[in-house]
Structures are given as structure tokens and as C-alpha cells.
Design a protein around this motif. Structure first.
Motif, PDB file in Angstrom:
ATOM      1  N   ARG A 182       2.444   4.463   7.710  1.00 51.93           N
ATOM      2  CA  ARG A 182       1.711   3.288   7.253  1.00 51.93           C
ATOM      3  C   ARG A 182       2.532   1.996   7.387  1.00 51.93           C
ATOM      4  O   ARG A 182       2.105   0.957   6.911  1.00 51.93           O
ATOM      5  N   MET A 188       1.018   4.117  -3.060  1.00 58.59           N
ATOM      6  CA  MET A 188       0.738   5.544  -2.862  1.00 58.59           C
ATOM      7  C   MET A 188       1.877   6.396  -3.394  1.00 58.59           C
ATOM      8  O   MET A 188       1.656   7.397  -4.086  1.00 58.59           O
ATOM      9  N   ILE A 195       4.545   8.825   4.337  1.00 59.98           N
ATOM     10  CA  ILE A 195       3.780   7.665   3.863  1.00 59.98           C
ATOM     11  C   ILE A 195       4.366   6.373   4.427  1.00 59.98           C
ATOM     12  O   ILE A 195       3.656   5.513   4.951  1.00 59.98           O
ATOM     13  N   SER A 201       0.808  -1.218   0.000  1.00 57.89           N
ATOM     14  CA  SER A 201       0.000   0.000   0.000  1.00 57.89           C
ATOM     15  C   SER A 201       0.845   1.274   0.000  1.00 57.89           C
ATOM     16  O   SER A 201       0.567   2.217  -0.753  1.00 57.89           O
ATOM     17  N   SER A 202       1.893   1.313   0.837  1.00 62.00           N
ATOM     18  CA  SER A 202       2.735   2.512   0.903  1.00 62.00           C
ATOM     19  C   SER A 202       3.427   2.768  -0.432  1.00 62.00           C
ATOM     20  O   SER A 202       3.482   3.901  -0.918  1.00 62.00           O
ATOM     21  N   ILE A 205       1.507   9.013  -6.614  1.00 60.12           N
ATOM     22  CA  ILE A 205       1.776  10.440  -6.442  1.00 60.12           C
ATOM     23  C   ILE A 205       2.892  10.901  -7.375  1.00 60.12           C
ATOM     24  O   ILE A 205       2.779  11.928  -8.049  1.00 60.12           O
TER      25      ILE A 205
END
Length: 313
Positions: free
Chosen positions: A292, A245, A288, A241-242, A249
């Protein structure tokens, strides 16, 4: 880097983010805060990974290099922008301008590093039993050599070509740093080959990592869907997930910035867009991965706890 002797202009004036005097101080304080968070976050991540034994794994090895790259290219851009908020005229020499452009273009390495991190997640989820064999120290070191080599090559090629342009004035750069497009508009010589080179370098260094990441995550998703337990799926997704992201971005902002019709934005809108990937992204990445990631949070708590225990009464 090359010898810059093709221009009669010896210095440029950076126009800055805004000419509104009422916004100068608030923006200075805002970006000073962002820069401090970026430096503390990225430097802290590098130190934390280096001193924490259980973070000595390929995933965190790549993460420490991601923090290093973010720290480098944000430090090339943001301090000069801060100077512009508190000075009447922000002058930058031609050599400094080309150096700023060179080190900013080193951001190419970040795209390939995110690709290496995607491959690391692919091996961890799709071939967990072979993970330590495939992602050995030698393999990770080779990947990083390739990442840095591609970044340095792209920066060298384009900056060398830019330095060969003839700039005869005006010498006011309509930006807060020496970016490619504002500099091209100031050139008195033909910029056609530079524009083609920008498109080629930008296209290859954006599309190649993006496609590689997409292929990696296609295999990862396929592997996750074959996991029967809900807990197993959640754990597998949690490890990605990290990174997802950070990838979204970074590539999203770069694509928006350089792969849109030239007439779709004004220079003021260009400046606002540039702020995101030159200043905000270097701040977001350590946040992030620290907020996380359980391992990073655990290591941070132990480091802070150990520091407090060692303090004298």
C-alpha cells in the motif's frame, strides 16, 4: 532478568496447537510458509530502508524498527511451534520458558512504536512546515529509546514476578508457547498478585497507546476535513491508511485476547486467537506497508532492477 530458582519444575511440555495427527504436517507447512514470509518481509523491509536514500525519513525509520520488533517476537514463538508439529514431545526448560515469556512481552514496545508513528503522521499532516524541525533525528532517536525502555521494563517486571511462582506439577502447558494464562493455571502458589499485575500492565500498555493514537487521529481527521480539494484529502488519507490498518489489527487482537471474560473462550479458542497476534501480525505488517506504499514499491522495484542489471550475462 532474574535468577529462576523458585520452582521445583525444571522443564515444561508444550501441548501444541493441536493433537490431531492428521493436521500436524499441513499445519507445519502452513506456519513454516507464514514464518518464512515474516522473516523475508521484515528483514527485507529493514534492508530496503537502510540502503534506499529517499526512505531515510522518520516514517520509514519507525517502520524499520517495527519490522525489527515483529521479527524478534515472531522468532521467539514460531520456531518452537514448528518443532512441536514434527516431534512427539515438545520439551522446554524452565529457563527457556521464562526467556520466551520475557521476549514475547517485549511486544509491549510495538504498541508504543505504533503510537510514535501516529504522532509522526499527526505532525506531517497538521504541521507540515515544521515537520523537519519537530521530527528531527534526535527527536526520533529519543522516541525509540522510550519505546524500547517501556517494552523492556514491562517484560522485566512481569517475567520476574512469574519466575517467583512455585510450579510443582503438572508441567504440561496447554498452549504452543509459554503464555501467561496457561502458566498461571499450573502454579501451586497464589497467583492473585500476578493476575492484578497482568491486568495493570496490560491495561496501561494497551489503553495508553490506544488513547494516544485516537487523539492523534482526531486532530488528523480534523485537519483533513479542512482541506478543500478532494485530491488533497485523498493524498492525506493515503499517508495514514497503512498505519491505521496496522494499528487496528494489532490493538484489536490484543484487546480481544486479554480484555474479555475468562469464561468466554475455551483453551482451544485461545490458541487460535494467539496464532493471530504471535504469527500472522508479524507477516501482515510488511505486506501492508509494502503493498500500500508507493515509495516502498518504487524502492523495491529499483532494488530488484538494480540486482538484475548487475547479474552477469
Amino acid at each position: 532478568m532474574t535468577t529462576f530458582n523458585h520452582s521445583s519444575v525444571t522443564e515444561f511440555i508444550l501441548e501444541g496447537l493441536t493433537n490431531n495427527p492428521e493436521l500436524q504436517l499441513p499445519l507445519f507447512l502452513l506456519f513454516l510458509g507464514i514464518y518464512v514470509i515474516s522473516v523475508v518481509g521484515n528483514l527485507g523491509m529493514i534492508i530496503l530502508i537502510s540502503i534506499t536514500t529517499h526512505l531515510h525519513s522518520p516514517m520509514y525509520y519507525f517502520l524499520s524498527h517495527l519490522s525489527f520488533i515483529d521479527l524478534c517476537y515472531s522468532s521467539v514463538i514460531t520456531p518452537k511451534m514448528l518443532v512441536n508439529f514434527v516431534s512427539e514431545k515438545n520439551v522446554i526448560s524452565f529457563l527457556e520458558c521464562m526467556a520466551q515469556l520475557y521476549f514475547f512481552y517485549f511486544v509491549i514496545a510495538e504498541g508504543y512504536l505504533l503510537t510514535a508513528m501516529a504522532y509522526d503522521r499527526y505532525v506531517a499532516i497538521c504541521s507540515p512546515l515544521l515537520y523537519n524541525t519537530i521530527m528531527c533525528h534526535r527527536a526520533c532517536s529519543i522516541m525509540m529509546v522510550v519505546v524500547y525502555s517501556l517494552g523492556l521494563f514491562g517484560a522485566t517486571v512481569y517475567t520476574t514476578r512469574m519466575s517467583m511462582l512455585f510450579f510443582c506439577g503438572p508441567h504440561i502447558v496447554s498452549h504452543y508457547f509459554c503464555d501467561v494464562i496457561p502458566l498461571l493455571t499450573l502454579s501451586c502458589s497464589s497467583t492473585h498478585s500476578n493476575e492484578i499485575l497482568l491486568f495493570v500492565i496490560g491495561g496501561i500498555n494497551a489503553l495508553a497507546p490506544t488513547l494516544a493514537v485516537l487523539v492523534s487521529y482526531a486532530f488528523i481527521l480534523s485537519s483533513i476535513l479542512r482541506i478543500r480539494s478532494t485530491e488533497g484529502r485523498s493524498k492525506a488519507l493515503g499517508t495514514c491508511s497503512s498505519h491505521l490498518m496496522a494499528v487496528g489489527i494489532f490493538f484489536g487482537s490484543i484487546t480481544f485476547m486479554y480484555f474479555k471474560p475468562p469464561s468466554s473462550n475455551t483453551m482451544e479458542q485461545e490458541k487460535v486467537s494467539s496464532v493471530f497476534y504471535t504469527t500472522v501480525i508479524p507477516m501482515l505488517n510488511p505486506l501492508i506497508y509494502s503493498l500500500r506504499n508507493k515509495d516502498v514499491k518504487s524502492a523495491l522495484r529499483k532494488a530488484v532492477g538494480g540486482t538484475r542489471e548487475n547479474e552477469p550475462d
